[in-house]
Design an enzyme around this catalytic site. Sequence first.
Site, PDB file in Angstrom:
ATOM      1  N   ALA A  14       0.814  -1.229   0.000  1.00 39.01           N
ATOM      2  CA  ALA A  14       0.000   0.000   0.000  1.00 39.01           C
ATOM      3  C   ALA A  14       0.841   1.270   0.000  1.00 39.01           C
ATOM      4  CB  ALA A  14      -0.942  -0.007   1.203  1.00 39.01           C
ATOM      5  N   SER A  15       2.141   1.138  -0.185  1.00 41.29           N
ATOM      6  CA  SER A  15       2.994   2.330  -0.159  1.00 41.29           C
ATOM      7  C   SER A  15       2.918   3.130  -1.453  1.00 41.29           C
ATOM      8  CB  SER A  15       4.451   1.920   0.087  1.00 41.29           C
ATOM      9  OG  SER A  15       4.831   0.870  -0.783  1.00 41.29           O
ATOM     10  N   ARG A  16       2.478   2.472  -2.532  1.00 43.09           N
ATOM     11  CA  ARG A  16       2.461   3.124  -3.848  1.00 43.09           C
ATOM     12  C   ARG A  16       1.278   2.601  -4.640  1.00 43.09           C
ATOM     13  NH1 ARG A  16       6.336   1.069  -7.027  1.00 43.09           N
ATOM     14  NH2 ARG A  16       7.141  -0.531  -5.629  1.00 43.09           N
ATOM     15  N   ASP A  65       7.779  -8.297   3.926  1.00 40.02           N
ATOM     16  CA  ASP A  65       7.807  -8.896   2.595  1.00 40.02           C
ATOM     17  C   ASP A  65       6.829 -10.063   2.602  1.00 40.02           C
ATOM     18  OD1 ASP A  65       8.289 -10.418   0.368  1.00 40.02           O
ATOM     19  OD2 ASP A  65      10.475 -10.481   0.604  1.00 40.02           O
ATOM     20  N   VAL A  66       5.667  -9.853   1.992  1.00 38.26           N
ATOM     21  CA  VAL A  66       4.613 -10.872   2.110  1.00 38.26           C
ATOM     22  C   VAL A  66       4.893 -12.126   1.276  1.00 38.26           C
ATOM     23  CG1 VAL A  66       2.744  -9.337   2.846  1.00 38.26           C
ATOM     24  CG2 VAL A  66       3.160  -9.666   0.394  1.00 38.26           C
ATOM     25  N   TYR A 157       3.386 -13.845 -14.821  1.00 35.70           N
ATOM     26  CA  TYR A 157       2.367 -12.972 -14.220  1.00 35.70           C
ATOM     27  C   TYR A 157       0.962 -13.534 -14.485  1.00 35.70           C
ATOM     28  CZ  TYR A 157       0.021  -8.455 -13.263  1.00 35.70           C
ATOM     29  OH  TYR A 157      -0.783  -7.442 -12.765  1.00 35.70           O
ATOM     30  N   LYS A 161      -1.630 -14.630 -11.616  1.00 31.77           N
ATOM     31  CA  LYS A 161      -2.918 -13.926 -11.486  1.00 31.77           C
ATOM     32  C   LYS A 161      -4.097 -14.867 -11.727  1.00 31.77           C
ATOM     33  CE  LYS A 161      -1.375  -9.932 -10.254  1.00 31.77           C
ATOM     34  NZ  LYS A 161      -1.721  -9.352  -8.941  1.00 31.77           N
TER      35      LYS A 161
HETATM   36  P1  NAP Z   1       3.179  -0.754  -7.952  1.00 27.94           P
HETATM   37  O1  NAP Z   1       2.848   0.669  -8.213  1.00 27.94           O
HETATM   38  O2  NAP Z   1       4.438  -1.315  -8.525  1.00 27.94           O
HETATM   39  O3  NAP Z   1       3.156  -0.991  -6.370  1.00 27.94           O
HETATM   40  C1  NAP Z   1       3.420  -2.266  -5.868  1.00 27.94           C
HETATM   41  C2  NAP Z   1       3.221  -2.265  -4.372  1.00 27.94           C
HETATM   42  O4  NAP Z   1       3.444  -3.598  -3.913  1.00 27.94           O
HETATM   43  C3  NAP Z   1       4.195  -1.374  -3.638  1.00 27.94           C
HETATM   44  O5  NAP Z   1       3.554  -0.788  -2.544  1.00 27.94           O
HETATM   45  C4  NAP Z   1       5.285  -2.352  -3.182  1.00 27.94           C
HETATM   46  O6  NAP Z   1       5.935  -1.964  -1.984  1.00 27.94           O
HETATM   47  C5  NAP Z   1       4.439  -3.566  -2.899  1.00 27.94           C
HETATM   48  N1  NAP Z   1       5.201  -4.796  -2.901  1.00 27.94           N
HETATM   49  C6  NAP Z   1       5.905  -5.358  -3.907  1.00 27.94           C
HETATM   50  N2  NAP Z   1       6.472  -6.511  -3.506  1.00 27.94           N
HETATM   51  C7  NAP Z   1       6.095  -6.679  -2.208  1.00 27.94           C
HETATM   52  C8  NAP Z   1       6.345  -7.666  -1.242  1.00 27.94           C
HETATM   53  N3  NAP Z   1       7.089  -8.747  -1.519  1.00 27.94           N
HETATM   54  N4  NAP Z   1       5.823  -7.514  -0.010  1.00 27.94           N
HETATM   55  C9  NAP Z   1       5.068  -6.446   0.296  1.00 27.94           C
HETATM   56  N5  NAP Z   1       4.777  -5.462  -0.590  1.00 27.94           N
HETATM   57  C10 NAP Z   1       5.298  -5.594  -1.822  1.00 27.94           C
HETATM   58  O7  NAP Z   1       2.000  -1.726  -8.472  1.00 27.94           O
HETATM   59  P2  NAP Z   1       0.502  -1.369  -8.921  1.00 27.94           P
HETATM   60  O8  NAP Z   1       0.529  -1.050 -10.379  1.00 27.94           O
HETATM   61  O9  NAP Z   1      -0.125  -0.429  -7.976  1.00 27.94           O
HETATM   62  O10 NAP Z   1      -0.195  -2.803  -8.785  1.00 27.94           O
HETATM   63  C11 NAP Z   1      -0.831  -3.215  -7.586  1.00 27.94           C
HETATM   64  C12 NAP Z   1      -1.567  -4.524  -7.831  1.00 27.94           C
HETATM   65  O11 NAP Z   1      -2.519  -4.344  -8.875  1.00 27.94           O
HETATM   66  C13 NAP Z   1      -0.643  -5.648  -8.283  1.00 27.94           C
HETATM   67  O12 NAP Z   1      -1.059  -6.864  -7.710  1.00 27.94           O
HETATM   68  C14 NAP Z   1      -0.843  -5.668  -9.786  1.00 27.94           C
HETATM   69  O13 NAP Z   1      -0.570  -6.926 -10.343  1.00 27.94           O
HETATM   70  C15 NAP Z   1      -2.323  -5.308  -9.879  1.00 27.94           C
HETATM   71  N6  NAP Z   1      -2.703  -4.744 -11.189  1.00 27.94           N
HETATM   72  C16 NAP Z   1      -2.140  -3.572 -11.618  1.00 27.94           C
HETATM   73  C17 NAP Z   1      -2.516  -3.055 -12.859  1.00 27.94           C
HETATM   74  C18 NAP Z   1      -1.936  -1.772 -13.375  1.00 27.94           C
HETATM   75  O14 NAP Z   1      -2.224  -1.404 -14.535  1.00 27.94           O
HETATM   76  N7  NAP Z   1      -1.149  -1.052 -12.589  1.00 27.94           N
HETATM   77  C19 NAP Z   1      -3.442  -3.739 -13.643  1.00 27.94           C
HETATM   78  C20 NAP Z   1      -3.982  -4.933 -13.166  1.00 27.94           C
HETATM   79  C21 NAP Z   1      -3.619  -5.419 -11.923  1.00 27.94           C
HETATM   80  P3  NAP Z   1       7.341  -1.147  -2.007  1.00 27.94           P
HETATM   81  O15 NAP Z   1       6.977   0.228  -2.480  1.00 27.94           O
HETATM   82  O16 NAP Z   1       7.782  -1.148  -0.608  1.00 27.94           O
HETATM   83  O17 NAP Z   1       8.223  -1.878  -2.963  1.00 27.94           O
END
Ligand code: NAP
Length: 249
Positions: A14-16, A65-66, A157, A161
Amino acid sequence: MGSLEGAVAVVTGASRGLGYTIAEELGFGGAKVVVNYARSREAAEELAAKLSENGNGQAMAIGADVSDAGEAQRLIEETIGTYGRIDVLVNNAGIVIDRTMKKLAPEEWDKVVQVDLNSCYYTVKAALPYFMEQEGGKIINISSFVGQAGNFGQTNYAAAKAGMIGFTKAAAIEMARYNVNVNAIAPGFLETDMYNSVPPEVQEKILSRIPLRRVGQPREIARAVRYLVEDGDYITGETMSVNGGIYMD
Ligand code: NAP
């Protein structure tokens, strides 16, 4: 569940990005939110502080780290230690390592499956005794349309998913007896930093695949999460597509 007021929600990653917006939506809706992160401590703590000041509830950041079973367990135990319960678990943390199979190394396959899929089992397994005791709760797994449709260069991926969707259904069947609803959301392309950094001609190609001719806003996914939490008492085992029509079941 009805209202978020006083509910305790854990949002992984949830940090980003999307997780940040989901945590905001639940926090401003009145939930006590645990903002999980892996590396981005400062961003997570800032969000927790913002939610504590301006939200109706409280919030705290927990680094874990989940993709590590022990860390996922600690995340849930620290949540229980501080707030005494868990009502909502959003498995959002995710990564991509995009390569065609020709180039994809086994470690790159494993890493994505570990972070994107196995983490869900770890967090749910750790939270299960509390959900059972409380006889209620909502679990929402953030999947992707890629898990339904596939995508070039994303076998790892897509498999992770798609796995989340199967996990969601099986967990929903197991956990129904404890009044716990388990659902997935499958977003389409979202307007995130990653999308904004893509060259305009690639963005054009993406848009041409989406019937609604726009990418989604993270807020639109966060609202779907909130809907499932507040109004989804009779919805379980479902995968909700919020994708502009890019994939239709
Ligand atoms: P993102 O901006 O890259 O953010 C990823 C987040 O996950 C960050 O808060 C990161 O924390 C955290 N994270 C990564 N590895 C982790 C771990 N091992 N343990 C705990 N936290 C971890 O990604 P996003 O685009 O928001 O995507 C979020 C979710 O939506 C993902 O599951 C992605 O597959 C899904 N999704 C995204 C899209 C899209 O277009 N963006 C589309 C479909 C589905 P740190 O900042 O600390 O690294």
